[in-house]
Design a protein around this motif. Sequence first.
Motif, PDB file in Angstrom:
ATOM      1  N   PHE A 164      -7.484   0.992  -7.867  1.00 31.80           N
ATOM      2  CA  PHE A 164      -7.698   1.622  -6.569  1.00 31.80           C
ATOM      3  C   PHE A 164      -8.852   2.617  -6.655  1.00 31.80           C
ATOM      4  CE2 PHE A 164      -3.192   0.377  -6.711  1.00 31.80           C
ATOM      5  CZ  PHE A 164      -3.204  -0.531  -5.658  1.00 31.80           C
ATOM      6  N   ASP A 165      -9.089   3.140  -7.846  1.00 28.13           N
ATOM      7  CA  ASP A 165     -10.292   3.912  -8.129  1.00 28.13           C
ATOM      8  C   ASP A 165     -11.298   2.937  -8.724  1.00 28.13           C
ATOM      9  OD1 ASP A 165     -12.330   5.486  -9.059  1.00 28.13           O
ATOM     10  OD2 ASP A 165     -11.057   6.874 -10.191  1.00 28.13           O
ATOM     11  N   ARG A 166     -12.219   2.468  -7.887  1.00 23.33           N
ATOM     12  CA  ARG A 166     -13.123   1.406  -8.315  1.00 23.33           C
ATOM     13  C   ARG A 166     -14.151   1.870  -9.337  1.00 23.33           C
ATOM     14  NH1 ARG A 166     -15.565  -1.113  -3.150  1.00 23.33           N
ATOM     15  NH2 ARG A 166     -15.572   1.070  -2.456  1.00 23.33           N
ATOM     16  N   GLU A 167     -14.294   3.186  -9.488  1.00 22.42           N
ATOM     17  CA  GLU A 167     -15.212   3.709 -10.503  1.00 22.42           C
ATOM     18  C   GLU A 167     -14.731   3.387 -11.918  1.00 22.42           C
ATOM     19  OE1 GLU A 167     -18.172   5.200  -9.888  1.00 22.42           O
ATOM     20  OE2 GLU A 167     -17.765   4.662  -7.787  1.00 22.42           O
ATOM     21  N   LEU A 168     -13.473   2.978 -12.034  1.00 25.44           N
ATOM     22  CA  LEU A 168     -12.903   2.671 -13.351  1.00 25.44           C
ATOM     23  C   LEU A 168     -13.236   1.267 -13.836  1.00 25.44           C
ATOM     24  CD1 LEU A 168      -9.362   4.222 -12.787  1.00 25.44           C
ATOM     25  CD2 LEU A 168     -11.127   5.111 -14.324  1.00 25.44           C
ATOM     26  N   ARG A 169     -13.908   0.480 -13.018  1.00 22.68           N
ATOM     27  CA  ARG A 169     -14.119  -0.925 -13.371  1.00 22.68           C
ATOM     28  C   ARG A 169     -14.864  -1.092 -14.697  1.00 22.68           C
ATOM     29  NH1 ARG A 169     -14.973  -5.588  -9.312  1.00 22.68           N
ATOM     30  NH2 ARG A 169     -14.191  -7.187 -10.697  1.00 22.68           N
ATOM     31  N   ARG A 170     -15.977  -0.407 -14.854  1.00 26.55           N
ATOM     32  CA  ARG A 170     -16.781  -0.605 -16.056  1.00 26.55           C
ATOM     33  C   ARG A 170     -15.984  -0.263 -17.308  1.00 26.55           C
ATOM     34  NH1 ARG A 170     -20.378   1.954 -19.547  1.00 26.55           N
ATOM     35  NH2 ARG A 170     -22.148   0.660 -20.178  1.00 26.55           N
ATOM     36  N   HIS A 171     -15.295   0.883 -17.272  1.00 22.12           N
ATOM     37  CA  HIS A 171     -14.493   1.271 -18.438  1.00 22.12           C
ATOM     38  C   HIS A 171     -13.419   0.230 -18.715  1.00 22.12           C
ATOM     39  CE1 HIS A 171     -12.233   4.001 -21.159  1.00 22.12           C
ATOM     40  NE2 HIS A 171     -11.215   3.294 -20.702  1.00 22.12           N
ATOM     41  N   THR A 172     -12.746  -0.239 -17.659  1.00 27.09           N
ATOM     42  CA  THR A 172     -11.637  -1.178 -17.840  1.00 27.09           C
ATOM     43  C   THR A 172     -12.132  -2.497 -18.406  1.00 27.09           C
ATOM     44  OG1 THR A 172     -10.502  -0.121 -15.971  1.00 27.09           O
ATOM     45  CG2 THR A 172      -9.700  -2.278 -16.668  1.00 27.09           C
ATOM     46  N   GLU A 173     -13.255  -2.974 -17.903  1.00 27.60           N
ATOM     47  CA  GLU A 173     -13.791  -4.236 -18.415  1.00 27.60           C
ATOM     48  C   GLU A 173     -14.288  -4.092 -19.854  1.00 27.60           C
ATOM     49  OE1 GLU A 173     -16.673  -5.417 -15.494  1.00 27.60           O
ATOM     50  OE2 GLU A 173     -15.158  -6.523 -14.334  1.00 27.60           O
ATOM     51  N   LYS A 174     -14.871  -2.947 -20.180  1.00 23.91           N
ATOM     52  CA  LYS A 174     -15.296  -2.703 -21.559  1.00 23.91           C
ATOM     53  C   LYS A 174     -14.086  -2.646 -22.495  1.00 23.91           C
ATOM     54  CE  LYS A 174     -19.879  -1.837 -21.562  1.00 23.91           C
ATOM     55  NZ  LYS A 174     -20.852  -2.415 -22.530  1.00 23.91           N
ATOM     56  N   SER A 175     -13.025  -1.988 -22.053  1.00 25.22           N
ATOM     57  CA  SER A 175     -11.814  -1.881 -22.857  1.00 25.22           C
ATOM     58  C   SER A 175     -11.165  -3.246 -23.048  1.00 25.22           C
ATOM     59  CB  SER A 175     -10.833  -0.921 -22.176  1.00 25.22           C
ATOM     60  OG  SER A 175      -9.668  -0.742 -22.944  1.00 25.22           O
ATOM     61  N   ARG A 176     -11.186  -4.061 -21.995  1.00 23.23           N
ATOM     62  CA  ARG A 176     -10.641  -5.426 -22.104  1.00 23.23           C
ATOM     63  C   ARG A 176     -11.404  -6.237 -23.143  1.00 23.23           C
ATOM     64  NH1 ARG A 176     -11.061  -9.556 -17.053  1.00 23.23           N
ATOM     65  NH2 ARG A 176     -13.251  -8.947 -17.349  1.00 23.23           N
ATOM     66  N   LYS A 177     -12.730  -6.179 -23.088  1.00 24.75           N
ATOM     67  CA  LYS A 177     -13.545  -6.937 -24.040  1.00 24.75           C
ATOM     68  C   LYS A 177     -13.320  -6.446 -25.463  1.00 24.75           C
ATOM     69  CE  LYS A 177     -16.806  -9.582 -25.677  1.00 24.75           C
ATOM     70  NZ  LYS A 177     -16.628 -11.044 -25.789  1.00 24.75           N
ATOM     71  N   ARG A 178     -13.354  -5.128 -25.639  1.00 22.80           N
ATOM     72  CA  ARG A 178     -13.184  -4.547 -26.974  1.00 22.80           C
ATOM     73  C   ARG A 178     -11.840  -4.909 -27.575  1.00 22.80           C
ATOM     74  NH1 ARG A 178     -11.149   0.623 -28.737  1.00 22.80           N
ATOM     75  NH2 ARG A 178     -12.130   1.326 -30.670  1.00 22.80           N
ATOM     76  N   GLY A 179     -10.812  -5.032 -26.725  1.00 16.75           N
ATOM     77  CA  GLY A 179      -9.474  -5.354 -27.212  1.00 16.75           C
ATOM     78  C   GLY A 179      -9.207  -6.837 -27.366  1.00 16.75           C
ATOM     79  N   GLY A 180     -10.203  -7.674 -27.081  1.00 18.79           N
ATOM     80  CA  GLY A 180     -10.037  -9.110 -27.268  1.00 18.79           C
ATOM     81  C   GLY A 180      -9.286  -9.810 -26.159  1.00 18.79           C
ATOM     82  N   HIS A 181      -9.302  -9.235 -24.945  1.00 11.52           N
ATOM     83  CA  HIS A 181      -8.544  -9.820 -23.841  1.00 11.52           C
ATOM     84  C   HIS A 181      -9.416 -10.393 -22.731  1.00 11.52           C
ATOM     85  CE1 HIS A 181      -4.387  -8.960 -24.969  1.00 11.52           C
ATOM     86  NE2 HIS A 181      -4.844  -7.857 -25.532  1.00 11.52           N
ATOM     87  N   ALA A 188       0.823  -1.217   0.000  1.00  6.53           N
ATOM     88  CA  ALA A 188       0.000   0.000   0.000  1.00  6.53           C
ATOM     89  C   ALA A 188       0.853   1.261   0.000  1.00  6.53           C
ATOM     90  CB  ALA A 188      -0.916   0.013   1.222  1.00  6.53           C
ATOM     91  N   ASP A 189       2.046   1.171   0.608  1.00  3.89           N
ATOM     92  CA  ASP A 189       2.875   2.373   0.774  1.00  3.89           C
ATOM     93  C   ASP A 189       3.353   2.951  -0.549  1.00  3.89           C
ATOM     94  OD1 ASP A 189       2.610   2.154   3.524  1.00  3.89           O
ATOM     95  OD2 ASP A 189       4.476   1.028   3.778  1.00  3.89           O
ATOM     96  N   ILE A 190       3.465   2.112  -1.575  1.00  3.01           N
ATOM     97  CA  ILE A 190       3.943   2.604  -2.870  1.00  3.01           C
ATOM     98  C   ILE A 190       2.846   2.542  -3.933  1.00  3.01           C
ATOM     99  CG2 ILE A 190       6.407   2.206  -2.496  1.00  3.01           C
ATOM    100  CD1 ILE A 190       6.079  -0.452  -4.052  1.00  3.01           C
ATOM    101  N   THR A 191       1.603   2.423  -3.476  1.00  6.08           N
ATOM    102  CA  THR A 191       0.482   2.419  -4.436  1.00  6.08           C
ATOM    103  C   THR A 191      -0.573   3.430  -3.993  1.00  6.08           C
ATOM    104  OG1 THR A 191      -0.439   0.456  -3.315  1.00  6.08           O
ATOM    105  CG2 THR A 191       0.890   0.085  -5.308  1.00  6.08           C
ATOM    106  N   TRP A 192      -1.692   2.964  -3.476  1.00  8.73           N
ATOM    107  CA  TRP A 192      -2.817   3.868  -3.231  1.00  8.73           C
ATOM    108  C   TRP A 192      -2.513   4.918  -2.168  1.00  8.73           C
ATOM    109  CZ3 TRP A 192      -5.352   4.015   1.531  1.00  8.73           C
ATOM    110  CH2 TRP A 192      -5.127   2.952   2.401  1.00  8.73           C
TER     111      TRP A 192
END
Length: 340
Positions: free
Chosen positions: A216-233, A187-191
């Motif tokens: 660490f910003d949980r509001e980013l989950r939807r965007h990140t999961e959408k980006s993962r799907k769109r990129g084929g990952h 945690a000391d070198i991240t959030w």
Amino acid sequence: MNFSSDNVTPICPEILNAIAVESDHAALPYGADDKSRQLDAAFSELFGTDVCVVPVATGTAANLIGLSGLVSPFGGVVCHHRAHINMTESTGVAFYGGGAKLLGIDGPSAKIEADTLDAFLRAHSPNGMHSVDPECVAITQTTELGTVYNVDEVQAIGKTCQKHGMRLFMDGARFANAVATLDCHPADITWKAGVDVLSFGATKNGALAVDAIVLFDRELRRHTEKSRKRGGHLFSKHRYLAAQLLAYLKDDLWLRNARHANDAAIALQHALESIGAKAAFAPQGNELFIHMKDELAQSLRDVGIVFRPWASIGPDAYRFVCAWNSPIDLIRDIPKSINS
């Protein structure tokens, strides 16, 4: 002994066993399985705060998809000019960021310094629609030269980002090696230092093919999961990624593997310097950069030691990368092999 990369190593037994166990039964796809549902809690316990975890199969995907939520298509990502995202991930940041641009700055030992970052951001003159404005800062832990940002350095960068309204991303392909060196809480070198997103490396440290995007910003989950799907990952058999990560965290396997790799790098430094080589930097993680004469390099090759030239820091420079399974006893015997 092969020191060309930590990607050449096999899967460590604990992770291989976790994969085998998952092959005994069926499970729901695309992250709906029981193992995948445990990831947020496991990583939240590790970091001491509530996080969201999005697994992918490669470090490149973790970096690019993770960054995509922190920068707009017309924004800039400030990074060290030697950063992996700048030097060896093609135009991936622009691809996943919809056109986002990398803005490279300098710093000693491949590290950004807070004062330099502050000066760069203060000197930026917005020019409306005509300019690329910095929106995010990305640092690499450990760096491309094997150096480590200490706690104070990460915190100083985090404060600078907050001062200028920037988001902060950490490329942690070798994050475990940095934590092992610093002997700090992750945690000391991240959030706690202001990091919004971390790519948490596992593939280089004993896994088959998985890195985690830790939000660490949980509001980013939807965007990140959408980006993962769109990129084929997005993996259909998602449980095999989750099972690896859970095994990786269990009993601090991630940290034990990294400590071994770091210890091997120190042993290798001592062995090589005893026969005439010189370290370009004191190893802080599992990478060792060495200056040596051609004759010594050839002698090492003649006894079956594999490593890579690293011309970016000098014509006589080479990179050696140790790993979770590097044989420390054999490393210590390298001088005997050369002199026999």
